[in-house]
Design a protein around this motif. Structure first.
Motif, mmCIF file in Angstrom:
data_model
loop_
_atom_site.group_PDB
_atom_site.id
_atom_site.type_symbol
_atom_site.label_atom_id
_atom_site.label_comp_id
_atom_site.label_asym_id
_atom_site.label_seq_id
_atom_site.Cartn_x
_atom_site.Cartn_y
_atom_site.Cartn_z
ATOM 1 N N VAL A 15 0.954 -1.155 -0.007
ATOM 2 C CA VAL A 15 -0.008 0.129 -0.089
ATOM 3 C C VAL A 15 0.934 1.434 -0.046
ATOM 4 O O VAL A 15 1.646 1.380 0.965
ATOM 5 C CB VAL A 15 -0.941 -0.079 1.115
ATOM 6 C CG1 VAL A 15 -1.549 1.407 1.271
ATOM 7 C CG2 VAL A 15 -1.857 -1.087 1.297
ATOM 8 N N GLY A 16 0.511 2.179 -0.974
ATOM 9 C CA GLY A 16 1.688 3.293 -1.097
ATOM 10 C C GLY A 16 2.862 3.333 -0.865
ATOM 11 O O GLY A 16 3.427 2.454 -1.570
ATOM 12 N N ASP A 17 3.453 3.961 0.127
ATOM 13 C CA ASP A 17 4.907 4.084 0.163
ATOM 14 C C ASP A 17 5.508 2.707 0.710
ATOM 15 O O ASP A 17 6.799 2.727 0.604
ATOM 16 C CB ASP A 17 5.219 5.260 1.262
ATOM 17 C CG ASP A 17 5.148 6.460 0.698
ATOM 18 O OD1 ASP A 17 4.686 6.738 -0.380
ATOM 19 O OD2 ASP A 17 5.088 7.552 1.429
ATOM 20 N N GLU A 18 4.896 1.856 1.002
ATOM 21 C CA GLU A 18 5.332 0.462 1.540
ATOM 22 C C GLU A 18 6.120 -0.099 0.155
ATOM 23 O O GLU A 18 7.003 -0.923 0.245
ATOM 24 C CB GLU A 18 4.385 -0.570 1.699
ATOM 25 C CG GLU A 18 3.723 -0.354 3.195
ATOM 26 C CD GLU A 18 2.870 -1.395 3.347
ATOM 27 O OE1 GLU A 18 2.787 -1.967 4.450
ATOM 28 O OE2 GLU A 18 1.682 -1.993 2.477
ATOM 29 N N ALA A 19 5.705 0.323 -0.925
ATOM 30 C CA ALA A 19 6.364 -0.078 -2.443
ATOM 31 C C ALA A 19 7.868 0.493 -2.290
ATOM 32 O O ALA A 19 8.654 -0.116 -2.970
ATOM 33 C CB ALA A 19 5.499 0.428 -3.627
ATOM 34 N N TRP A 20 7.573 1.885 -2.018
ATOM 35 C CA TRP A 20 9.220 2.546 -1.844
ATOM 36 C C TRP A 20 10.110 1.864 -0.929
ATOM 37 O O TRP A 20 11.055 1.555 -1.019
ATOM 38 C CB TRP A 20 9.199 3.911 -1.591
ATOM 39 C CG TRP A 20 8.622 4.697 -2.885
ATOM 40 C CD1 TRP A 20 8.798 4.173 -4.069
ATOM 41 C CD2 TRP A 20 8.260 6.058 -2.969
ATOM 42 N NE1 TRP A 20 8.399 5.340 -5.044
ATOM 43 C CE2 TRP A 20 8.215 6.154 -4.299
ATOM 44 C CE3 TRP A 20 7.856 6.939 -1.957
ATOM 45 C CZ2 TRP A 20 7.749 7.662 -4.784
ATOM 46 C CZ3 TRP A 20 7.415 8.246 -2.237
ATOM 47 C CH2 TRP A 20 7.440 8.435 -3.862
ATOM 48 N N THR A 21 9.588 1.451 0.101
ATOM 49 C CA THR A 21 10.287 0.659 1.308
ATOM 50 C C THR A 21 10.818 -0.801 0.618
ATOM 51 O O THR A 21 12.158 -0.995 1.055
ATOM 52 C CB THR A 21 9.336 0.057 2.495
ATOM 53 O OG1 THR A 21 8.685 1.423 2.971
ATOM 54 C CG2 THR A 21 10.158 -0.615 3.596
ATOM 55 N N TRP A 22 10.273 -1.495 -0.156
ATOM 56 C CA TRP A 22 10.648 -2.597 -0.707
ATOM 57 C C TRP A 22 11.868 -2.139 -1.687
ATOM 58 O O TRP A 22 12.884 -2.620 -1.807
ATOM 59 C CB TRP A 22 9.672 -3.183 -1.594
ATOM 60 C CG TRP A 22 10.104 -4.434 -2.330
ATOM 61 C CD1 TRP A 22 10.672 -5.782 -2.066
ATOM 62 C CD2 TRP A 22 10.466 -4.058 -3.981
ATOM 63 N NE1 TRP A 22 11.113 -6.305 -3.194
ATOM 64 C CE2 TRP A 22 10.920 -5.475 -4.160
ATOM 65 C CE3 TRP A 22 9.787 -3.277 -4.673
ATOM 66 C CZ2 TRP A 22 11.100 -5.536 -5.775
ATOM 67 C CZ3 TRP A 22 10.210 -3.391 -6.035
ATOM 68 C CH2 TRP A 22 10.802 -4.608 -6.496
ATOM 69 N N LEU A 23 11.554 -1.317 -2.669
ATOM 70 C CA LEU A 23 12.378 -0.781 -3.625
ATOM 71 C C LEU A 23 13.722 -0.246 -3.023
ATOM 72 O O LEU A 23 14.816 -0.621 -3.597
ATOM 73 C CB LEU A 23 11.799 0.173 -4.373
ATOM 74 C CG LEU A 23 12.681 0.802 -5.635
ATOM 75 C CD1 LEU A 23 12.969 -0.281 -6.855
ATOM 76 C CD2 LEU A 23 12.011 2.289 -6.132
ATOM 77 N N PHE A 24 13.712 0.466 -1.979
ATOM 78 C CA PHE A 24 15.061 1.154 -1.430
ATOM 79 C C PHE A 24 15.722 0.142 -0.666
ATOM 80 O O PHE A 24 17.081 0.088 -0.414
ATOM 81 C CB PHE A 24 14.630 2.510 -0.621
ATOM 82 C CG PHE A 24 13.967 3.520 -1.334
ATOM 83 C CD1 PHE A 24 14.137 3.577 -2.750
ATOM 84 C CD2 PHE A 24 13.528 4.437 -0.643
ATOM 85 C CE1 PHE A 24 13.674 4.717 -3.657
ATOM 86 C CE2 PHE A 24 12.944 5.485 -1.373
ATOM 87 C CZ PHE A 24 12.834 5.628 -2.763
ATOM 88 N N SER A 25 15.048 -0.956 -0.253
ATOM 89 C CA SER A 25 15.841 -2.090 0.661
ATOM 90 C C SER A 25 16.149 -3.140 -0.407
ATOM 91 O O SER A 25 17.546 -3.506 -0.193
ATOM 92 C CB SER A 25 14.609 -2.946 1.431
ATOM 93 O OG SER A 25 13.921 -2.161 2.508
ATOM 94 N N ARG A 26 15.605 -3.289 -1.612
ATOM 95 C CA ARG A 26 16.017 -4.049 -2.745
ATOM 96 C C ARG A 26 17.617 -3.437 -3.429
ATOM 97 O O ARG A 26 18.509 -4.088 -3.683
ATOM 98 C CB ARG A 26 15.315 -4.489 -3.768
ATOM 99 C CG ARG A 26 15.749 -5.635 -4.800
ATOM 100 C CD ARG A 26 14.597 -5.784 -5.327
ATOM 101 N NE ARG A 26 14.798 -6.955 -6.553
ATOM 102 C CZ ARG A 26 15.521 -6.803 -7.633
ATOM 103 N NH1 ARG A 26 15.928 -5.513 -8.006
ATOM 104 N NH2 ARG A 26 15.689 -7.868 -8.381
ATOM 105 N N ASP A 27 17.197 -1.997 -3.905
ATOM 106 C CA ASP A 27 18.285 -1.303 -4.266
ATOM 107 C C ASP A 27 19.145 -0.411 -3.133
ATOM 108 O O ASP A 27 18.579 0.829 -3.169
ATOM 109 C CB ASP A 27 17.678 -0.573 -5.436
ATOM 110 C CG ASP A 27 18.965 0.252 -6.576
ATOM 111 O OD1 ASP A 27 20.011 0.126 -5.859
ATOM 112 O OD2 ASP A 27 18.346 0.808 -7.222
ATOM 113 N N LEU A 28 20.033 -0.743 -2.653
ATOM 114 C CA LEU A 28 20.447 0.029 -1.634
ATOM 115 C C LEU A 28 21.211 1.182 -1.973
ATOM 116 O O LEU A 28 21.141 2.304 -1.197
ATOM 117 C CB LEU A 28 21.751 -0.947 -0.711
ATOM 118 C CG LEU A 28 21.122 -2.162 0.027
ATOM 119 C CD1 LEU A 28 22.167 -2.805 0.744
ATOM 120 C CD2 LEU A 28 20.253 -1.489 0.941
ATOM 121 N N ALA A 29 21.467 1.260 -3.167
ATOM 122 C CA ALA A 29 22.023 2.616 -3.652
ATOM 123 C C ALA A 29 20.994 3.741 -3.648
ATOM 124 O O ALA A 29 21.128 5.006 -3.259
ATOM 125 C CB ALA A 29 22.604 2.683 -5.207
#
Length: 338
Positions: A15-29
């Motif tokens: 939901v919402g910014d949870e998607a960014w949590t996953w993306l930024f965790s996967r792509d640490l850069a």
């Protein structure tokens, strides 16, 4: 029980910014360049790499970490305090949404447990985690500094001064402050005081009763009350007053409500039962709202489209992760203004 509740709340689309949590965790850069501290993304990175299950695994990992809060509250302040936190709306928000600020809840309770039991090094460890997790944690640590022993404060400062992640966080915070002062990077203000109060305390008359007990508990544990009040004030100052940000304040309010009960006698038993009956509907109600939000994303993902979204939000990524294959469009009136 807390883990099962959290896993239930987290199961489903992001939901919402949870998607960014996953993306930024996967792509640490990307995570290292985010406006939030890097520690949550580092902790969640292994779970984010589970292929197609990565987004879901990231949510479950957050739920597992947040589930530590009630037992820590019970160890520090008694079983009733742990139950109050478990049934609280604040716990449902923190366990139900996989965002960096969700992890502040168990870290604050780890700090309170360490301070309550006189463990200086553990308190310094918890304080370091708070600095590296979210600005709510940084505010909570500042408010809690008077509760440290002189030796504990020295240990904390030594740990912070010699931690490269803290140096990185200092540079990030400085860059963010410059961006905000220059009129960039502040983000859209979120000002929904009523929603924030419902998120933290639940709704209706029960929330008023919880607030009254929490106010009484603040007289007995002024340090805990100061942490909650400091975080709430900071959220107002940075204009992040909305339901998703009420998790920590709500968890601390539940703890304070338990501490506000009479110390002994029949009145304590009756009010303890009343507290559980007050907190339980609030936590369940908030949890159902979390589940409803996930269901809305699932239904949208099954649509043929095109779907109207804002291009500067996490909505497109969340829908793609949920399986949406159609097109997006953004109305001119909703385009970001520079």
């Amino acid at each position: 029980m807390g883990l099962a509740w959290g896993v239930f709340l987290q199961t489903g689309p992001r939901v919402g910014d949870e998607a960014w949590t996953w993306l930024f965790s996967r792509d640490l850069a990307r995570g290292l360049l985010d406006v939030h501290p890097a520690l949550p993304y580092l902790l969640l990175h292994p779970f984010s790499r589970f292929g197609e299950a990565g987004p879901q695994a990231t949510g479950w990992a957050v739920a597992a970490l947040v589930a530590l809060a009630p037992p820590l509250a019970a160890l520090a302040y008694g079983n009733l305090a742990g139950l109050a936190v478990l049934f609280s709306s604040g716990f449902a928000l923190s366990a139900g949404f996989a965002r960096p600020h969700s992890l502040v809840l168990p870290e604050v309770f780890l700090l309170l447990y360490a301070l309550k039991t006189g463990r200086d090094k553990l308190a310094a460890f918890a304080g370091t985690l708070l600095v590296l997790t979210h600005f709510q944690g940084q505010v909570a640590l500042l408010a809690a500094l008077p509760l440290f022993t002189p030796r504990g404060r020295k240990v904390l400062l030594d740990w912070l001064a010699n931690n490269p992640l803290v140096w990185l966080e200092g540079m990030r915070a400085f860059a963010l402050a410059l961006a905000v002062l220059s009129g960039e990077g502040a983000g859209s203000p979120l000002l929904d005081p009523g929603g924030f109060a419902r998120g933290a305390l639940g709704g209706g008359v029960a929330a008023a009763g919880l607030a009254l007990l929490a106010a009484r508990g603040s007289l007995r544990a002024p340090g805990v009350g100061l942490i909650g009040a400091g975080v709430a004030l900071a959220l107002f100052l940075v204009k992040r007053v909305a339901p998703p940000y009420g998790g920590l304040v709500g968890g601390l309010a539940a703890l304070l409500a338990a501490l506000g009960l009479p110390r002994e006698g029949r009145a304590r038993s009756l009010l303890a039962l009343a507290l559980v009956l007050v907190a339980l509907p609030g936590g369940i109600g908030t949890g159902l709202e979390v589940r409803e939000a996930r269901e809305k994303v699932r239904v949208l993902a099954e649509a043929e489209g095109p779907l109207e979204v804002r291009v500067d939000t996490s909505a497109p990524l969340a829908l793609r992760l949920a399986g949406y294959e159609g097109r997006f469009y953004c109305a001119p009136s909703r385009l970001p203004v520079r």
